[in-house]
Scaffold this motif. Structure first.
Motif, mmCIF file in Angstrom:
data_model
loop_
_atom_site.group_PDB
_atom_site.id
_atom_site.type_symbol
_atom_site.label_atom_id
_atom_site.label_comp_id
_atom_site.label_asym_id
_atom_site.label_seq_id
_atom_site.Cartn_x
_atom_site.Cartn_y
_atom_site.Cartn_z
ATOM 1 N N GLY A 27 0.850 -1.290 -0.233
ATOM 2 C CA GLY A 27 -0.053 -0.206 -0.068
ATOM 3 C C GLY A 27 0.909 1.167 -0.071
ATOM 4 O O GLY A 27 1.919 1.373 -0.226
ATOM 5 N N LYS B 257 -0.236 3.934 2.261
ATOM 6 C CA LYS B 257 -0.859 4.750 3.345
ATOM 7 C C LYS B 257 0.039 5.849 3.800
ATOM 8 O O LYS B 257 -0.402 7.293 4.176
ATOM 9 N N ARG C 10 -2.098 2.635 -6.661
ATOM 10 C CA ARG C 10 -3.404 2.741 -6.554
ATOM 11 C C ARG C 10 -4.390 2.976 -7.866
ATOM 12 O O ARG C 10 -4.503 4.018 -8.410
ATOM 13 N N GLY D 38 -8.601 -3.626 2.935
ATOM 14 C CA GLY D 38 -8.529 -2.772 3.727
ATOM 15 C C GLY D 38 -9.940 -2.525 4.309
ATOM 16 O O GLY D 38 -10.735 -3.379 4.175
ATOM 17 N N ASN E 229 -5.884 3.394 3.160
ATOM 18 C CA ASN E 229 -5.347 2.111 3.726
ATOM 19 C C ASN E 229 -5.412 0.876 2.847
ATOM 20 O O ASN E 229 -5.080 -0.169 3.070
ATOM 21 N N ARG E 230 -6.053 1.062 1.638
ATOM 22 C CA ARG E 230 -6.284 0.214 0.586
ATOM 23 C C ARG E 230 -4.959 -0.454 -0.062
ATOM 24 O O ARG E 230 -4.154 0.296 -0.205
ATOM 25 N N ARG E 231 -4.761 -1.766 -0.051
ATOM 26 C CA ARG E 231 -3.516 -2.250 -0.437
ATOM 27 C C ARG E 231 -3.833 -3.555 -1.404
ATOM 28 O O ARG E 231 -4.721 -4.019 -1.305
ATOM 29 N N THR F 10 -8.404 -5.440 -3.920
ATOM 30 C CA THR F 10 -7.351 -4.813 -3.050
ATOM 31 C C THR F 10 -8.189 -5.200 -1.496
ATOM 32 O O THR F 10 -9.498 -5.598 -1.469
#
Length: 326
Positions: free
Chosen positions: A15, A17, A79, A320, A116-118, A318
């Motif tokens: 990610g 973040k 992203r 999160g 925090n999407r990963r 993803t």
């Protein structure tokens, strides 16, 4: 700019973040106020090229270019969700308007809420919906008469494969005449190795396509070229690559012309894309299949979709949690 951590199953997650948190902090400090959080990067059906608001002054112009530069880097480090929004807004860096600036701030408001999407590194085969009948077809035999010399070029100096084969799957789509000013179409492409996204793009096509068929075929040709690049990269890393890579598209006409040996080409302006795709299928490099639009992940890379559609597709790519994003 990337963060690396393991989830509960022991899989690596990638990610950004830390970078997004710092970017949002600087923006809020610059404009002396908090960014409102948003659920999606763009409003459904938004077309920034139709904006007629006032032009930004010199200072606003510099700020806009800075924010677009930050978005471009955020897209580069993984992203996928803001790739289409960044593509749509980065074309106005030479002469941005206030409406464009507000749209960029909306994208950062979305990133603030979902920072925090990963991406999860997962070697499992992707879940395919549709195209089951086409999976049993052997295009190398079907096209043998039309492309007798078709074969994949493999460098003799490549290292000996030490890792078992990982399935390569590409999802491709095109939004015909998306740009309402120039009527250029947008190509969306996502390539998975296993279940891990390794390449994605959202880009306006270089030429104006006079039909959906032409726009989709140009997108299919791009997908073939990028799949070939991924196959070469994996071989260089010592990964076994033997079977044809799946290319999933939702345009029935294009898939039929890629896979039917007696199909005829009637549009000259897509001749190169037509033969490039069919020859790759004959060589056993790619295997095009038809899937439903609701299962095509590349849809979020071609247009501003509804929040429900956006999260149904992006949420599968993803990980999160809302608690972690706060």
């Amino acid at each position: 700019g990337n963060d690396y951590k393991k989830d509960k199953k022991g899989r690596w997650c990638i990610g950004c973040k830390t970078y997004i948190t710092e970017a949002v902090r600087r923006i809020e400090e610059m404009f002396k106020g908090p960014l409102p959080k948003k659920d999606s990067p763009m409003v459904e059906g938004d077309h920034p090229e139709e904006d007629t608001s006032e032009l930004l002054d010199g200072t606003g112009h510099q700020h806009y270019q800075m924010l677009i530069g930050m978005l471009n880097w955020i897209v580069c480090i993984g992203r996928i969700d803001v790739a289409f929004a960044t593509t749509s807004l980065s074309r106005f860096t030479a002469c941005p308007r206030k409406g464009h600036f507000d749209r960029v701030l909306r994208v950062f408001g979305f990133l603030k809420k979902h920072k925090n999407r990963r991406v999860v590194v997962d070697s499992k085969d992707p879940i395919k919906c549709g195209g089951k009948d086409a999976l049993n077809l052997d295009f190398t035999e079907m096209f043998k008469e039309f492309y007798p010399d078709a074969a994949e070029e493999i460098d003799c100096k490549l290292p000996k494969p030490l890792i078992d084969e990982l399935e390569i799957t590409a999802f491709v789509d095109s939004d015909h005449a998306h740009d309402k000013l120039t009527r250029r179409s947008v190509t969306g492409l996502l390539i998975l190795v296993g279940r891990t996204p390794v390449y994605f793009m959202s880009k306006r096509q270089g030429a104006i396509a006079t039909s959906t068929y032409g726009a989709e075929f140009c997108a299919m040709r791009t997908a073939v070229e990028e799949v070939q690049a991924v196959r070469y990269m994996l071989r260089c890393l010592g990964v076994k690559v033997k079977h044809a890579s799946l290319i999933c598209g939702d345009n029935k006409g294009v898939i039929q012309n890629c896979t039917m040996q007696d199909s005829l080409l009637k549009k000259k302006h897509v001749a190169i894309a037509y033969h490039k795709t069919r020859e790759a299928a004959a060589a056993g490099i790619v295997h095009p299949i038809k899937i439903s639009s609701i299962h095509n992940f590349s849809d979020i890379l071609t247009k501003a979709v509804t929040g429900k559609v956006f999260w149904r597709l992006y949420g599968k790519l993803t990980r999160g949690s809302s608690r972690e994003d706060e």
